[in-house]
Write a protein that holds these residues in place. Structure first.
Motif, PDB file in Angstrom:
ATOM      1  N   ALA A 151     -24.729 111.213  -8.963  1.00  0.00           N
ATOM      2  CA  ALA A 151     -25.704 110.124  -8.947  1.00  0.00           C
ATOM      3  C   ALA A 151     -26.031 109.593 -10.334  1.00  0.00           C
ATOM      4  CB  ALA A 151     -26.995 110.583  -8.266  1.00  0.00           C
ATOM      5  N   ARG A 152     -25.633 110.301 -11.370  1.00  0.00           N
ATOM      6  CA  ARG A 152     -25.994 109.916 -12.741  1.00  0.00           C
ATOM      7  C   ARG A 152     -24.746 109.533 -13.519  1.00  0.00           C
ATOM      8  NH1 ARG A 152     -27.818 112.469 -16.270  1.00  0.00           N
ATOM      9  NH2 ARG A 152     -29.735 111.427 -16.747  1.00  0.00           N
ATOM     10  N   PRO A 153     -24.858 108.533 -14.405  1.00  0.00           N
ATOM     11  CA  PRO A 153     -23.709 108.162 -15.228  1.00  0.00           C
ATOM     12  C   PRO A 153     -23.364 109.216 -16.283  1.00  0.00           C
ATOM     13  CG  PRO A 153     -25.625 106.822 -15.794  1.00  0.00           C
ATOM     14  CD  PRO A 153     -26.008 107.654 -14.608  1.00  0.00           C
ATOM     15  N   ALA A 154     -24.374 109.923 -16.776  1.00  0.00           N
ATOM     16  CA  ALA A 154     -24.171 110.973 -17.775  1.00  0.00           C
ATOM     17  C   ALA A 154     -25.013 112.177 -17.357  1.00  0.00           C
ATOM     18  CB  ALA A 154     -24.608 110.492 -19.149  1.00  0.00           C
ATOM     19  N   PRO A 155     -24.548 113.387 -17.656  1.00  0.00           N
ATOM     20  CA  PRO A 155     -25.326 114.563 -17.256  1.00  0.00           C
ATOM     21  C   PRO A 155     -26.629 114.678 -18.027  1.00  0.00           C
ATOM     22  CG  PRO A 155     -23.453 115.213 -18.599  1.00  0.00           C
ATOM     23  CD  PRO A 155     -23.319 113.737 -18.362  1.00  0.00           C
ATOM     24  N   PRO A 156     -27.661 115.249 -17.398  1.00  0.00           N
ATOM     25  CA  PRO A 156     -28.922 115.469 -18.112  1.00  0.00           C
ATOM     26  C   PRO A 156     -28.774 116.625 -19.097  1.00  0.00           C
ATOM     27  CG  PRO A 156     -29.022 116.461 -15.948  1.00  0.00           C
ATOM     28  CD  PRO A 156     -27.703 115.739 -16.025  1.00  0.00           C
ATOM     29  N   ALA A 157     -29.743 116.765 -19.977  1.00  0.00           N
ATOM     30  CA  ALA A 157     -29.740 117.889 -20.916  1.00  0.00           C
ATOM     31  C   ALA A 157     -30.038 119.192 -20.182  1.00  0.00           C
ATOM     32  CB  ALA A 157     -30.753 117.658 -22.020  1.00  0.00           C
ATOM     33  N   ALA A 158     -30.832 119.109 -19.111  1.00  0.00           N
ATOM     34  CA  ALA A 158     -31.188 120.278 -18.318  1.00  0.00           C
ATOM     35  C   ALA A 158     -31.687 119.821 -16.955  1.00  0.00           C
ATOM     36  CB  ALA A 158     -32.263 121.104 -19.014  1.00  0.00           C
ATOM     37  N   VAL A 159     -31.730 120.775 -16.024  1.00  0.00           N
ATOM     38  CA  VAL A 159     -32.233 120.514 -14.676  1.00  0.00           C
ATOM     39  C   VAL A 159     -33.352 121.517 -14.404  1.00  0.00           C
ATOM     40  CG1 VAL A 159     -31.674 120.493 -12.213  1.00  0.00           C
ATOM     41  CG2 VAL A 159     -29.987 119.692 -13.867  1.00  0.00           C
ATOM     42  N   LEU A 160     -34.469 121.010 -13.885  1.00  0.00           N
ATOM     43  CA  LEU A 160     -35.584 121.859 -13.476  1.00  0.00           C
ATOM     44  C   LEU A 160     -35.760 121.691 -11.977  1.00  0.00           C
ATOM     45  CD1 LEU A 160     -38.068 123.670 -14.027  1.00  0.00           C
ATOM     46  CD2 LEU A 160     -39.364 121.567 -14.443  1.00  0.00           C
ATOM     47  N   ILE A 161     -35.807 122.802 -11.258  1.00  0.00           N
ATOM     48  CA  ILE A 161     -35.967 122.764  -9.803  1.00  0.00           C
ATOM     49  C   ILE A 161     -37.362 123.257  -9.451  1.00  0.00           C
ATOM     50  CG2 ILE A 161     -35.116 123.693  -7.613  1.00  0.00           C
ATOM     51  CD1 ILE A 161     -32.399 124.102  -9.165  1.00  0.00           C
ATOM     52  N   LEU A 162     -38.105 122.430  -8.709  1.00  0.00           N
ATOM     53  CA  LEU A 162     -39.432 122.798  -8.206  1.00  0.00           C
ATOM     54  C   LEU A 162     -39.299 123.003  -6.710  1.00  0.00           C
ATOM     55  CD1 LEU A 162     -41.551 120.033  -9.986  1.00  0.00           C
ATOM     56  CD2 LEU A 162     -41.126 122.361 -10.761  1.00  0.00           C
ATOM     57  N   SER A 163     -39.446 124.227  -6.256  1.00  0.00           N
ATOM     58  CA  SER A 163     -39.227 124.498  -4.840  1.00  0.00           C
ATOM     59  C   SER A 163     -39.933 125.777  -4.416  1.00  0.00           C
ATOM     60  CB  SER A 163     -37.725 124.633  -4.579  1.00  0.00           C
ATOM     61  OG  SER A 163     -37.490 124.971  -3.235  1.00  0.00           O
ATOM     62  N   ASP A 164     -40.041 125.942  -3.093  1.00  0.00           N
ATOM     63  CA  ASP A 164     -40.583 127.180  -2.546  1.00  0.00           C
ATOM     64  C   ASP A 164     -39.472 128.177  -2.221  1.00  0.00           C
ATOM     65  OD1 ASP A 164     -39.417 125.950  -0.388  1.00  0.00           O
ATOM     66  OD2 ASP A 164     -41.230 125.909   0.845  1.00  0.00           O
ATOM     67  N   ARG A 165     -38.258 127.804  -2.515  1.00  0.00           N
ATOM     68  CA  ARG A 165     -37.061 128.653  -2.364  1.00  0.00           C
ATOM     69  C   ARG A 165     -36.700 128.916  -0.909  1.00  0.00           C
ATOM     70  NH1 ARG A 165     -33.029 131.078  -2.805  1.00  0.00           N
ATOM     71  NH2 ARG A 165     -32.243 132.766  -4.036  1.00  0.00           N
ATOM     72  N   ALA A 166     -37.083 128.044  -0.001  1.00  0.00           N
ATOM     73  CA  ALA A 166     -36.723 128.191   1.414  1.00  0.00           C
ATOM     74  C   ALA A 166     -35.494 127.332   1.702  1.00  0.00           C
ATOM     75  CB  ALA A 166     -37.894 127.788   2.305  1.00  0.00           C
ATOM     76  N   PHE A 167     -34.366 127.651   1.047  1.00  0.00           N
ATOM     77  CA  PHE A 167     -33.146 126.857   1.177  1.00  0.00           C
ATOM     78  C   PHE A 167     -32.351 127.266   2.407  1.00  0.00           C
ATOM     79  CE2 PHE A 167     -33.607 127.478  -3.563  1.00  0.00           C
ATOM     80  CZ  PHE A 167     -34.300 126.304  -3.747  1.00  0.00           C
ATOM     81  N   GLN A 168     -31.649 126.307   2.960  1.00  0.00           N
ATOM     82  CA  GLN A 168     -30.800 126.586   4.117  1.00  0.00           C
ATOM     83  C   GLN A 168     -29.336 126.728   3.728  1.00  0.00           C
ATOM     84  OE1 GLN A 168     -32.098 123.106   6.142  1.00  0.00           O
ATOM     85  NE2 GLN A 168     -33.593 124.212   7.364  1.00  0.00           N
ATOM     86  N   ASP A 169     -29.035 126.598   2.459  1.00  0.00           N
ATOM     87  CA  ASP A 169     -27.633 126.713   2.019  1.00  0.00           C
ATOM     88  C   ASP A 169     -27.499 127.693   0.847  1.00  0.00           C
ATOM     89  OD1 ASP A 169     -28.894 125.156   0.113  1.00  0.00           O
ATOM     90  OD2 ASP A 169     -27.356 123.589   0.082  1.00  0.00           O
ATOM     91  N   ASP A 170     -28.177 128.828   0.959  1.00  0.00           N
ATOM     92  CA  ASP A 170     -28.143 129.839  -0.102  1.00  0.00           C
ATOM     93  C   ASP A 170     -26.729 130.276  -0.459  1.00  0.00           C
ATOM     94  OD1 ASP A 170     -30.802 130.024  -0.748  1.00  0.00           O
ATOM     95  OD2 ASP A 170     -31.226 131.675   0.625  1.00  0.00           O
ATOM     96  N   ALA A 171     -25.853 130.371   0.524  1.00  0.00           N
ATOM     97  CA  ALA A 171     -24.489 130.855   0.271  1.00  0.00           C
ATOM     98  C   ALA A 171     -23.716 129.909  -0.642  1.00  0.00           C
ATOM     99  CB  ALA A 171     -23.750 131.045   1.586  1.00  0.00           C
TER     100      ALA A 171
END
Length: 167
Positions: free
Chosen positions: A125-145
């Motif tokens: 989705a981005r033309p250039a990569p960011p310097a870093a990524v920060l994830i804000l979540s409750d960690r209830a992911f459905q694709d952990d694998a």
């Protein structure tokens, strides 16, 4: 002996003096700290913040909801970033939301929490990569694998991924 007078005279003495003044000026400039983080394009470095928009984020986190906590962190990051750091908010759930605005309460993106898919979509989705990524979540992911492979793709480009758990 260290402080003895130099035997240099004339042009060599002037050259050494100029080099010493330049070195002292460089040290002073570095200590003064008038620096900004700059990305490869010459613009401020970007921090991509992926905020979880899934329904599980509406669960309580103390006296507020996890989603309210994520919104507060995003607001604080935007204020702190200023002109030195470009804060790029993204919302994810079942996929990466197409706009930086938080999705509506009945938006289909809120029907799941697939971080691995969202990380893959973010890289495209981005033309250039960011310097870093920060994830804000409750960690209830459905694709952990699928997460290790998605994270490895970012790490291959030396882009750190940081997480902040809201629940």
């Amino acid at each position: 002996r260290f402080w003895r007078r130099s035997k240099l005279t004339g042009l060599p003495k002037t050259a050494v003096l100029v080099c010493r003044l330049l070195a002292a000026g460089l040290v002073g400039y570095t200590l003064a700290g008038p620096h900004t983080l700059v990305g490869k394009s010459g613009s401020p470095a970007a921090l991509a913040i992926l905020a979880d928009a899934s329904r599980s984020m509406e669960s309580p986190a103390g006296e507020t909801s996890r989603a309210d906590l994520a919104r507060h962190i995003l607001r604080q990051a935007r204020e702190a970033g200023g002109s030195r750091l470009a804060i790029e908010p993204y919302w994810f759930g079942s996929h990466l939301h197409e706009t930086p605005a938080e999705p509506a309460a009945d938006h289909p993106v809120r029907l799941g929490s697939r971080l691995a898919r969202s990380l893959r979509e973010l890289s495209g989705a981005r033309p250039a990569p960011p310097a870093a990524v920060l994830i804000l979540s409750d960690r209830a992911f459905q694709d952990d694998a699928a997460l290790p492979a998605a994270i490895a793709a970012w790490e291959k480009h030396r882009i750190p991924i940081h997480t902040l758990c809201t629940g």
